[in-house]
Design an enzyme around this catalytic site. Structure first.
Site, PDB file in Angstrom:
ATOM      1  N   ASN A  62       0.835  -1.204   0.000  1.00 34.27           N
ATOM      2  CA  ASN A  62       0.000   0.000   0.000  1.00 34.27           C
ATOM      3  C   ASN A  62       0.866   1.250   0.000  1.00 34.27           C
ATOM      4  OD1 ASN A  62       0.629  -0.818   2.675  1.00 34.27           O
ATOM      5  ND2 ASN A  62      -1.034   0.372   3.525  1.00 34.27           N
ATOM      6  N   GLU A  64       0.453   5.279   0.496  1.00 32.56           N
ATOM      7  CA  GLU A  64      -0.460   6.328   0.966  1.00 32.56           C
ATOM      8  C   GLU A  64       0.002   7.714   0.523  1.00 32.56           C
ATOM      9  OE1 GLU A  64      -1.021   5.635   5.187  1.00 32.56           O
ATOM     10  OE2 GLU A  64      -2.150   3.796   4.778  1.00 32.56           O
ATOM     11  N   CYS A  73      -4.219   0.801  -2.538  1.00 30.93           N
ATOM     12  CA  CYS A  73      -4.058  -0.464  -1.821  1.00 30.93           C
ATOM     13  C   CYS A  73      -2.959  -1.322  -2.457  1.00 30.93           C
ATOM     14  CB  CYS A  73      -5.351  -1.267  -1.860  1.00 30.93           C
ATOM     15  SG  CYS A  73      -6.734  -0.510  -1.005  1.00 30.93           S
ATOM     16  N   GLU A  75      -2.971  -4.463  -3.221  1.00 31.06           N
ATOM     17  CA  GLU A  75      -3.435  -5.363  -4.285  1.00 31.06           C
ATOM     18  C   GLU A  75      -3.451  -4.656  -5.630  1.00 31.06           C
ATOM     19  OE1 GLU A  75      -4.764  -4.763  -1.337  1.00 31.06           O
ATOM     20  OE2 GLU A  75      -6.088  -6.359  -0.641  1.00 31.06           O
ATOM     21  N   CYS A 112     -10.466  -4.908   0.102  1.00 33.70           N
ATOM     22  CA  CYS A 112     -11.596  -3.980  -0.001  1.00 33.70           C
ATOM     23  C   CYS A 112     -12.357  -4.213  -1.316  1.00 33.70           C
ATOM     24  CB  CYS A 112     -11.113  -2.537   0.098  1.00 33.70           C
ATOM     25  SG  CYS A 112     -10.337  -1.922  -1.401  1.00 33.70           S
ATOM     26  N   CYS A 115     -10.599  -3.261  -4.644  1.00 32.94           N
ATOM     27  CA  CYS A 115      -9.584  -4.234  -5.089  1.00 32.94           C
ATOM     28  C   CYS A 115     -10.252  -5.480  -5.650  1.00 32.94           C
ATOM     29  CB  CYS A 115      -8.655  -4.603  -3.933  1.00 32.94           C
ATOM     30  SG  CYS A 115      -7.521  -3.269  -3.501  1.00 32.94           S
TER      31      CYS A 115
HETATM   32  N1  THU Z   1      -5.461  -1.330   2.227  1.00 33.81           N
HETATM   33  C1  THU Z   1      -4.912  -2.188   1.306  1.00 33.81           C
HETATM   34  O1  THU Z   1      -3.730  -2.061   0.953  1.00 33.81           O
HETATM   35  N2  THU Z   1      -5.694  -3.158   0.790  1.00 33.81           N
HETATM   36  C2  THU Z   1      -7.019  -3.323   1.059  1.00 33.81           C
HETATM   37  O2  THU Z   1      -7.685  -4.168   0.453  1.00 33.81           O
HETATM   38  C3  THU Z   1      -7.655  -2.492   2.084  1.00 33.81           C
HETATM   39  C4  THU Z   1      -6.821  -1.448   2.699  1.00 33.81           C
HETATM   40  C5  THU Z   1      -4.633  -0.239   2.752  1.00 33.81           C
HETATM   41  C6  THU Z   1      -5.079   1.140   2.336  1.00 33.81           C
HETATM   42  C7  THU Z   1      -4.499   1.997   3.437  1.00 33.81           C
HETATM   43  O3  THU Z   1      -3.159   2.321   3.069  1.00 33.81           O
HETATM   44  C8  THU Z   1      -4.466   1.085   4.640  1.00 33.81           C
HETATM   45  O4  THU Z   1      -4.662  -0.242   4.158  1.00 33.81           O
HETATM   46  C9  THU Z   1      -5.540   1.402   5.680  1.00 33.81           C
HETATM   47  O5  THU Z   1      -6.798   1.427   5.109  1.00 33.81           O
END
Ligand code: THU
Length: 162
Positions: A62, A64, A73, A75, A112, A115
Site C-alpha cells: 500500500n 499512501e 491499496c 493489491e 476492499c 480491489c
Molecule cells: N489497504 C490495502 O492495501 N488493501 C485493502 O484491500 C484495504 C486497505 C490499505 C489502504 C491503506 O493504506 C491502509 O490499508 C488502511 O486502510
C-alpha cells in the site's frame, strides 16, 4: 418476491504449515512486500504477492498520500504494475497480508471492494480464475478460488465490455 441465496466457498488453514509449499512461499513473499509499504498515515502495512503463470512473482504494497484518497491499496499497486508492464501475463494466485504496530491482527485481512472489483476484471480479461490467499501472520489463512466467492454482486455490464 423471491428469497435467493449465494453459496460462497473457501478453505481455512490453521497456519503456514498446512499449506502447499507453493502457497506457503507466496504468503512469505506477501510478508516480504510489507517492507515497502508507505503508510505513515494509517500505520497499517499491507503486502501482496502475485504469482504469474510461468512462476514469476510480483510484489505490491500500500502506498499512501497526504491527500488520503490519492493513495492505493497493495493489491491494486501489484495488479496495475502487471497490467502496465506485462499486459498478457496470467495471474494464477495472489497472497495478501497485513501488519501494524498499533494492535494485534487476529484474523486474515481481506481485500476492499475496490480491489475485488479490479481482481474480477483481471479474471475476465485473462479468462482464468485467481486463487486468493488471505494470510494472517501467526494465524488463520483463508483461500478462495475465484472472485465470485468474494464479490458475488460484482459490477459487470456486458455492453461496456470490449
Ligand atoms: N489497504 C490495502 O492495501 N488493501 C485493502 O484491500 C484495504 C486497505 C490499505 C489502504 C491503506 O493504506 C491502509 O490499508 C488502511 O486502510
Amino acid at each position: 418476491m423471491n428469497e435467493r441465496n449465494f453459496s460462497i466457498s473457501y478453505q481455512s488453514f490453521k497456519g503456514l504449515e498446512e499449506l502447499s509449499e507453493n502457497d506457503k512461499a507466496l504468503c512469505l513473499k506477501a510478508e516480504e512486500a510489507l517492507n515497502t509499504s508507505y503508510s505513515p498515515y494509517s500505520r497499517f502495512k499491507v503486502g501482496a504477492a502475485l504469482q504469474l503463470k510461468g512462476g514469476q512473482v510480483v510484489l505490491g504494497s500500500n502506498q499512501e498520500n497526504v491527500a488520503y484518497p490519492s493513495g492505493l491499496c497493495a493489491e491494486r499497486v501489484a495488479l496495475f504494475a502487471i497490467g502496465s508492464s506485462d499486459p498478457n501475463a496470467v495471474i494464477e494466485s495472489m497472497a495478501i497480508t497485513a501488519k501494524t504496530d498499533n494492535f494485534v491482527i487476529e484474523k486474515p485481512v481481506t481485500s476492499c471492494g475496490a480491489c475485488l472489483q479490479v481482481m474480477a476484471e483481471v479474471e475476465q480479461k485473462q479468462k482464468q480464475e485467481i486463487e486468493v490467499l488471505f494470510y494472517c501472520i501467526n494465524g488463520e489463512i483463508i483461500k478462495v478460488k475465484g472472485i465470485k466467492n468474494l464479490l458475488p454482486f460484482v459490477f459487470t455490464e456486458v455492453r461496456l465490455v470490449v
